[in-house]
Design a protein around this motif. Structure first.
Motif, short mmCIF file in Angstrom:
data_model
loop_
_atom_site.label_atom_id
_atom_site.label_comp_id
_atom_site.label_asym_id
_atom_site.label_seq_id
_atom_site.Cartn_x
_atom_site.Cartn_y
_atom_site.Cartn_z
N GLU A 59 59.31 76.79 32.15
CA GLU A 59 59.07 78.25 31.47
C GLU A 59 58.30 79.26 32.22
N GLY A 60 57.53 78.77 33.29
CA GLY A 60 56.85 79.77 34.18
C GLY A 60 57.77 80.45 34.99
N GLY A 61 58.73 79.74 35.58
CA GLY A 61 59.85 80.21 36.65
C GLY A 61 59.29 80.86 37.74
N GLU A 62 59.69 82.28 38.10
CA GLU A 62 58.97 82.66 39.34
C GLU A 62 57.55 83.28 39.10
N GLY A 63 56.97 83.16 37.78
CA GLY A 63 56.04 83.63 37.52
C GLY A 63 54.63 82.53 37.70
N LEU A 64 55.13 81.47 37.99
CA LEU A 64 54.29 80.30 38.26
C LEU A 64 54.37 79.76 39.66
N SER A 65 53.26 79.91 40.47
CA SER A 65 53.36 79.21 41.73
C SER A 65 52.29 78.13 41.72
N LEU A 66 52.65 76.87 42.33
CA LEU A 66 52.05 75.77 42.20
C LEU A 66 50.99 75.67 43.28
N GLU A 67 50.93 76.77 44.04
CA GLU A 67 49.98 76.68 45.27
C GLU A 67 48.49 76.62 44.67
N PRO A 68 47.98 76.84 43.48
CA PRO A 68 46.46 76.68 43.26
C PRO A 68 46.58 75.15 42.88
N LEU A 69 47.33 74.40 42.66
CA LEU A 69 47.61 72.83 42.28
C LEU A 69 47.44 72.33 43.79
N ARG A 74 44.48 69.24 48.30
CA ARG A 74 43.75 69.17 49.73
C ARG A 74 42.46 69.32 49.53
N ASN A 75 41.86 69.20 48.49
CA ASN A 75 40.52 69.43 48.20
C ASN A 75 39.79 68.00 48.26
N PRO A 76 38.89 67.50 49.42
CA PRO A 76 38.48 66.17 49.66
C PRO A 76 37.41 65.61 48.58
N HIS A 94 58.35 67.02 48.83
CA HIS A 94 59.58 68.05 48.96
C HIS A 94 59.26 69.41 48.38
N GLU A 95 58.52 69.65 47.29
CA GLU A 95 58.41 70.91 46.79
C GLU A 95 57.33 71.80 47.48
N GLY A 96 56.14 71.17 47.91
CA GLY A 96 55.36 71.87 48.51
C GLY A 96 54.53 71.36 50.03
N ASN A 97 55.36 70.14 50.37
CA ASN A 97 54.79 69.77 51.68
C ASN A 97 53.38 69.21 51.65
N VAL A 98 53.07 68.67 50.67
CA VAL A 98 51.61 68.35 50.56
C VAL A 98 51.50 66.92 49.78
N SER A 187 48.27 54.07 52.06
CA SER A 187 48.51 54.81 53.18
C SER A 187 49.95 54.82 53.35
N VAL A 188 50.65 54.04 52.96
CA VAL A 188 52.15 54.16 52.98
C VAL A 188 52.65 55.33 51.88
N LEU A 189 52.01 55.47 50.84
CA LEU A 189 52.46 56.38 49.96
C LEU A 189 52.09 57.71 50.46
N THR A 190 51.41 58.01 51.33
CA THR A 190 50.82 59.23 51.87
C THR A 190 51.55 59.55 53.20
#
Length: 385
Positions: A59-69, A74-76, A94-98, A187-190
């Motif tokens: 629904e969000g399409g190009e108007g939704l970036s997942l970068e905040p997620l 990355r927040n420890p 694959h989507e965000g290299n994270v 550790s294997v999963l990451t």
């Protein structure tokens, strides 16, 4: 229930989440028609009675970036909680290299806490939350819009019940001193290597009993072409050709379109166009391969000099240790690993880390004649020699 479809909405919710000790997450996706999973929906919940939301990238399409997620990932200071996280993590890699860090997988934790092997989410909801899960939307097409209220309710249940499950398992692990066991497993999963298939190594995933290097050279080239074509076209590997067709092609070695047309197992799409050209080029490359470069199958297990009596004793010891520690047997050691130990091999996962504490140390003592096993009724006891 709230559905987030803009970057601003997602950023505001993630801003709330960064002050929480943990968040629960799940995804809905499709993979039947693509090489990469198509992300259709993300569910996220805050602790306790906090809000749980749906994040809709369709629904969000190009108007939704997942970068905040991804910033939250990355927040420890915030634990990211999933159940059976592997496919979810593959999508985010694959989507965000994270990768979410720190990560907690309730399926792995449940195995450590004695809930059995590969325990399902519904089982944990029933045993820990004492609730049921509506299964009516399990096989829905999550790419279709609009989503029904039933679909949304089903999706949110995957993260709301997960809050209670996480808190229960985390407390149990803390009390038993086994939190680091789960960390070792995750550790294997990451590890990026878990999700990357190198085309040159794709042949190793094809099951064949033929040890012939010349035959395997053909399989290697065919598997390499299939992997690259499927990845670049974003279609499933089996849409290019299936494993049985690959083995047939490696056996019949077609050299032109006429030969290719005689294949019994090749799909219609494989007899023309780019796929047909790729198959013929792979056959040519396989036939021209230098014998020095032929793939070498792993025959180490076939050559193992396994002491069958010792292997049986190790299985008895594993069962006893598993029951004593209340940990799933397969999480401690596989049948293949027991055979390796019985054959004298020592570079085995069952002999390292937390597994050594639970099983590995006594397994080595058993192999060296330092202990014996006795039975009393249904119980097995260890006797020092």
């Amino acid at each position: 229930m709230r559905t987030l479809t803009t970057t601003e909405e997602l950023a505001a919710f993630c801003d709330l989440a960064k002050d929480a000790p943990y968040v629960t997450l799940d995804t809905e996706f499709l993979r039947e028609r693509t090489y990469y999973s198509k992300l259709c929906l993300i569910q996220m919940g805050l602790p306790g009675d906090g809000e749980a939301v749906l994040i809709d990238p369709i629904e969000g399409g190009e108007g939704l970036s997942l970068e905040p997620l991804y910033a939250l990932f990355r927040n420890p200071d915030v634990v990211k909680v999933f159940h059976a996280a592997r496919q979810d993590l593959e999508i985010f890699f694959h989507e965000g290299n994270v990768f979410p860090d720190p990560l907690f997988d309730t399926q792995v934790a449940a195995m450590v806490c004695g809930f059995g092997e590969q325990v399902g989410y519904e089982t944990l909801v029933r045993k820990i939350v004492h609730a049921g899960v509506d299964k009516s939307s399990r096989f829905t097409d999550w790419s279709r819009r609009p989503l029904s209220e039933a679909q949304k309710t089903y999706a949110l249940a995957d993260v709301t019940h997960l809050r209670v499950i996480y808190e229960h398992l985390a407390a149990k692990l803390e009390k038993s001193g086994r939190t680091h066991w789960v960390s070792e497993e995750l550790s294997v999963l990451t590890d990026p290597k878990t999700y990357i298939v190198e085309p040159d190594e794709a042949w190793r995933r094809v099951k064949t009993r033929t040890p012939s290097g010349k035959f395997l050279a053909l399989v290697r080239e065919l598997a390499k072409f299939r992997e690259i074509h499927a990845r670049d076209s974003n279609i499933p590997r089996n849409r290019v050709f299936k494993d049985d067709a690959m083995l047939e092609l490696a056996s019949t070695k077609p050299r032109d379109m006429k030969d290719l047309g005689k294949s019994r197992m090749l799909l219609r799409e494989g007899r023309k166009g780019a796929i047909a050209d790729g198959i013929l080029a792979a056959i040519e490359a396989g036939l021209a391969a230098d014998p020095e470069s032929y793939p070498k199958p792993d025959l180490s297990r076939d050559k193992l000099q396994v002491n069958p009596a010792l292997a049986d004793l190790l299985r008895v010891l594993l069962k006893a240790k598993s029951e004593s520690a209340n940990v799933a047997q397969k999480l401690i050691a596989t049948s293949a690993e027991l055979d390796q130990i019985a054959a004298g091999q020592r570079d085995v996962p069952a002999l390292r880390g937390w597994r050594a504490e639970v099983f590995g140390a006594d397994a080595l003592r058993l192999c060296d004649g330092g202990i014996a096993l006795t039975a009393s009724g249904t119980d097995v006891h260890i006797v020092d020699l």
